[in-house]
Write an enzyme that holds these catalytic residues in place. Structure first.
Site, short mmCIF file in Angstrom:
data_model
loop_
_atom_site.label_atom_id
_atom_site.label_comp_id
_atom_site.label_asym_id
_atom_site.label_seq_id
_atom_site.Cartn_x
_atom_site.Cartn_y
_atom_site.Cartn_z
CG HIS A 42 -58.28 -20.65 18.33
ND1 HIS A 42 -58.76 -20.11 17.15
CD2 HIS A 42 -57.08 -21.21 18.03
CE1 HIS A 42 -57.88 -20.33 16.18
NE2 HIS A 42 -56.86 -21.00 16.67
CD GLU A 67 -57.03 -30.47 13.29
OE1 GLU A 67 -57.57 -30.64 12.17
OE2 GLU A 67 -56.26 -29.52 13.53
CG HIS A 78 -76.09 -50.57 0.42
ND1 HIS A 78 -76.48 -50.73 1.73
CD2 HIS A 78 -76.27 -49.26 0.12
CE1 HIS A 78 -76.87 -49.55 2.20
NE2 HIS A 78 -76.75 -48.65 1.25
CG HIS A 103 -75.81 -47.14 -3.72
ND1 HIS A 103 -74.48 -47.10 -3.39
CD2 HIS A 103 -76.48 -46.76 -2.59
CE1 HIS A 103 -74.35 -46.71 -2.12
NE2 HIS A 103 -75.54 -46.50 -1.61
C1 LIG Z 1 -70.03 -39.93 5.77
C2 LIG Z 1 -71.13 -40.56 4.99
N1 LIG Z 1 -71.92 -39.79 4.24
C3 LIG Z 1 -72.95 -40.32 3.55
C4 LIG Z 1 -73.20 -41.65 3.62
C5 LIG Z 1 -74.40 -42.25 2.90
N2 LIG Z 1 -73.90 -43.04 1.75
C6 LIG Z 1 -73.77 -44.37 1.83
S1 LIG Z 1 -73.14 -45.04 0.44
C7 LIG Z 1 -73.09 -43.53 -0.32
C8 LIG Z 1 -72.60 -43.39 -1.73
C9 LIG Z 1 -71.28 -44.02 -1.87
O1 LIG Z 1 -70.86 -44.08 -3.19
P1 LIG Z 1 -69.76 -45.12 -3.56
O2 LIG Z 1 -68.71 -45.12 -2.55
O3 LIG Z 1 -69.35 -44.82 -4.95
O4 LIG Z 1 -70.49 -46.50 -3.45
P2 LIG Z 1 -71.22 -47.31 -4.61
O5 LIG Z 1 -72.50 -46.60 -4.91
O6 LIG Z 1 -70.31 -47.34 -5.76
O7 LIG Z 1 -71.46 -48.63 -3.99
C10 LIG Z 1 -73.54 -42.53 0.54
C11 LIG Z 1 -73.61 -41.11 0.17
C12 LIG Z 1 -72.35 -42.43 4.43
N3 LIG Z 1 -72.53 -43.73 4.57
N4 LIG Z 1 -71.31 -41.86 5.07
#
Ligand SMILES: Cc1ncc(C[n+]2csc(CCOP(=O)(O)OP(=O)(O)O)c2C)c(N)n1
Ligand SMILES: [Mg+2]
Length: 662
Positions: A468, A406, A27, A259
């Site tokens: 529960h 939680e 990334h 990204h």
């Molecule tokens: C819980 C979770 N869901 C989905 C992902 C997959 N994922 C990785 S980065 C991302 C998008 C994140 O967007 P942002 O925080 O704005 O990062 P940017 O593109 O700006 O670097 C996703 C959906 C993940 N890593 N964790």
């Protein structure tokens, strides 16, 4: 030539972009977008010493947007962390390298927590920041005073766990928690306005945070924002940094295209041109490296002064003991005395009550334990006398009212464990383990000593009904690598489970505890038999076993009653109590063979059968649940679902008959 701040930031950008290019995965957008912010944070504000990465009073840094891992690796290399070599960066995302796809705790110095599942970092940071204040309350300003910095993305702030974390941090007035939000309005699917309209500034302010907005590419503005965030210690601070994702990439910056994939040769060359970067891959201009390394030495004098203060402090021994996490030398003896008392008094109590009794002894014997519950203190029985409550602005207590959060609680406990100085335990109902699964998984992956006190562990909770009543939860927790799951059968096993959980250096534990009363079954406690995972509680009488009944928790009593019925009919049954499948699986073959025996085996547990066949070798040899429970008094439910001595005896006879036919 002196390196400009822009050149220093570009060193991050190109280390990241070139490493992603070399790995052909990763990334680049986030590190390129946040390079200016990171440069300011790491060269002008953060207190750490790469030569002593475990200095207890260092500032903590959490890359909540863990996909931007190359930002962290680049910074660590530039600051001069010895393990983060250029070779490691060249080997980004390769097997055996410390530069994993997402930052992994324990792989490299300076990685304070594992991140990647979005939202976990910011929520773990709440525990880190709380741990700092709690250590400060115990050991004073001389020894403890550091900040927790977080870089979080849009994704972290969209995740539900961020709500719990922000709310808790604001309430507790964790003024040394500073979140730098990479406000780039882009996530994977595109612009964030595809899926969110939240005004994050208002949201954070509503939760009791200070909010500062800044151009994330104006280094002096970021500097001023951090300056004021650090000066305002009564509230946590959000610094909303407006950035351009992939800053410098000529055609892809500002879009989702940058990204999570390599820029590609052409785009990368374009970025070099746009940013005036004339160096090759993994080449860092001398003046930039020199300036970065100088920044890495900024806090050395402060660290040395701190070490002198520690050496002269009357609290030195206590501080070092806390940081080491070691239990006091007389801890075992004190718990032993408590267990001896149990054998005398033979209390018939719920194991949640037995846990409270054990905790009364434990919390008096060590100052390290920090209790809490997600708004179920009176049900989980996690609070013992004299613990004192952790309050906003007053962190001397030992009990955290986590509220109905939680997932936030579990992540905060991870943070407390990572911070050092504490053994966190926290309660909720077992069925809500699902609500905290993300953070529990990280406890296990990181190998943290976090103890989950999960009460109301079956249909035995009765009238609250199937919402529960956990049926699948034990199986899911047992499937989680490196998690110890205990389901103790009486007060002695409960004390033993606590003793083992507290002794773990590298793994978390779950204590699944009953709401209903259970008799004391054990007649000795010299050896911690729970540590064996499973053991023969009652051997068959008058000859070789015809059948072995294996049970856990509240069903051990039922298995014993089933064995008595079988015996009356001339069938010799042994009863094995198996409070921990994981620990039993770790025993040597001889122990396992002795305990399990060669006769047919029947398992008894008020949960689904999933996982038991590895011990019974026949999924029919089971008494338990086949689906969801129901709302009724516990006694009626056990009868309705056929978890009783009659059914145990019937299943056992079938198993014996099948074996005879085979
Ligand atoms: C819980 C979770 N869901 C989905 C992902 C997959 N994922 C990785 S980065 C991302 C998008 C994140 O967007 P942002 O925080 O704005 O990062 P940017 O593109 O700006 O670097 C996703 C959906 C993940 N890593 N964790
Ligand atoms: Mg984003």
């Amino acid at each position: 030539m002196v390196a400009t701040p822009a050149l220093m930031a570009n060193a991050i950008r190109f280390l990241a972009a070139d490493a992603v290019e070399a790995a052909n995965s990763g990334h680049p957008g986030m590190p390129m977008g946040m390079a200016d912010v990171a440069t300011v944070l790491f060269t002008r504000h953060i207190k750490l010493d790469p030569a002593r990465p475990d200095w207890p009073d260092r500032d903590r840094f959490v890359l909540s947007a863990g996909h931007g891992s190359m930002l962290q690796y680049a910074v660590q290399h530039l600051l001069g962390y010895a393990d983060m070599t250029l070779d490691q960066i060249r080997n980004f995302r390769q097997l055996g390298a410390i530069t994993a796809g997402h930052p992994e705790y324990g792989h490299a110095e300076g990685i304070e927590t594992t991140t990647g599942p979005l939202g976990q970092g910011i929520a773990t940071a709440v525990g880190l920041a709380l741990g700092e204040r709690m250590m400060n309350a115990r050991f004073g300003d001389d020894l403890v005073g550091h900040f927790t910095y977080v870089i979080a993305g849009d994704g972290c702030l969209m995740e539900g766990i961020s709500h719990e974390a922000i709310d808790l941090a604001g309430h507790l007035k964790l003024g040394r928690l500073i979140v730098l939000w990479d406000d780039n309005s882009i996530s994977i699917d595109g612009a964030t306005d595809l899926s969110t309209s939240t005004d994050q500034r208002t949201r954070f302010a509503a939760a009791g945070w200070d909010v500062i907005e800044v151009d994330g590419h104006d280094q002096d503005a970021v500097d001023a924002a951090l300056e004021s965030a650090r000066a305002a210690l009564d509230k946590p601070t959000l610094v909303a940094c407006k950035t351009v994702i992939g800053k410098g990439a000529p055609t892809k910056s500002g879009t989702a295209k940058v990204h999570g994939s390599p820029l590609g040769a052409e785009e990368l060359a374009g970025a070099r041109k746009a940013l005036g970067w004339s160096w090759g891959p993994f080449e860092i201009p001398e003046e930039a490296l020199k300036a970065w390394r100088g920044a890495g030495e900024r806090s050395r004098a402060e660290r040395e002064a701190w070490e002198k203060r520690l050496a002269a402090s009357p609290k030195k021994a206590g501080f070092e003991a806390a940081v080491s996490g070691a239990l006091p030398a007389d801890f075992g003896a004190k718990l032993g005395a408590y267990k001896a008392l149990l054998l005398e008094e033979k209390p018939k109590v719920a194991t949640r009550k037995a846990s409270e009794m054990a905790l009364t002894a434990i919390n008096a014997a060590t100052p390290l334990t920090i209790g809490g519950s997600a708004d179920l203190t009176g049900s989980n029985l996690t609070l013992t006398k004299g613990m004192g409550e952790v309050k906003p602005g007053d962190y001397a207590g030992r009990y955290v009212y986590y509220g109905v959060r939680e997932h936030g609680m579990a992540a905060a406990m991870n943070g407390l464990a990572l911070h050092g100085g504490f053994i966190p335990y926290g309660g909720t109902f077992l069925v809500f383990a699902g609500y905290m699964a993300g953070a529990m998984r990280l406890s296990a992956l990181m190998g943290l000593r976090v103890i989950y006190v999960l009460t109301h562990d079956s249909i035995g909770l009765g009238e609250d009904g199937p919402t529960h009543q956990p049926v699948e939860t034990l199986a899911t927790l047992r499937a989680l690598p490196n998690m110890l799951v205990f389901r103790p059968a009486d007060a002695v096993e409960t004390a033993e489970a606590w003793e083992i959980a507290l002794a773990q250096k590298n793994r978390p534990s779950v204590l699944a505890l009953s709401r209903q009363n259970l008799p004391l079954l054990r007649d000795g406690a010299d050896e911690n038999l729970t540590a064996r995972g499973g053991y023969v509680l009652r051997e068959a009488e008058g000859g070789a076993r015809d059948v072995t009944l294996i049970a856990t928790g509240s069903e051990v009593e039922i298995a014993l009653a089933g064995a008595a019925k079988l015996e009356a009919e001339g069938i010799r049954a042994a009863v094995v109590s198996m409070p921990s499948q994981e620990l039993f699986a770790e025993q040597d073959e001889a122990w396992q063979a002795k305990v399990l025996g060669s006769a047919p085996r029947v398992a008894v547990e008020a949960a689904v059968e999933f996982g038991w066949s590895r011990f019974t070798q026949d999924s029919r040899n089971f008494v338990g649940m086949k689906g969801f429970g129901a709302s009724a008094p516990a006694g009626a439910l056990y009868k309705h679902f056929g978890i009783d001595a009659d059914h145990v005896a019937a299943r056992a006879k079938e198993a014996v008959a099948r074996r005879a036919r085979a």
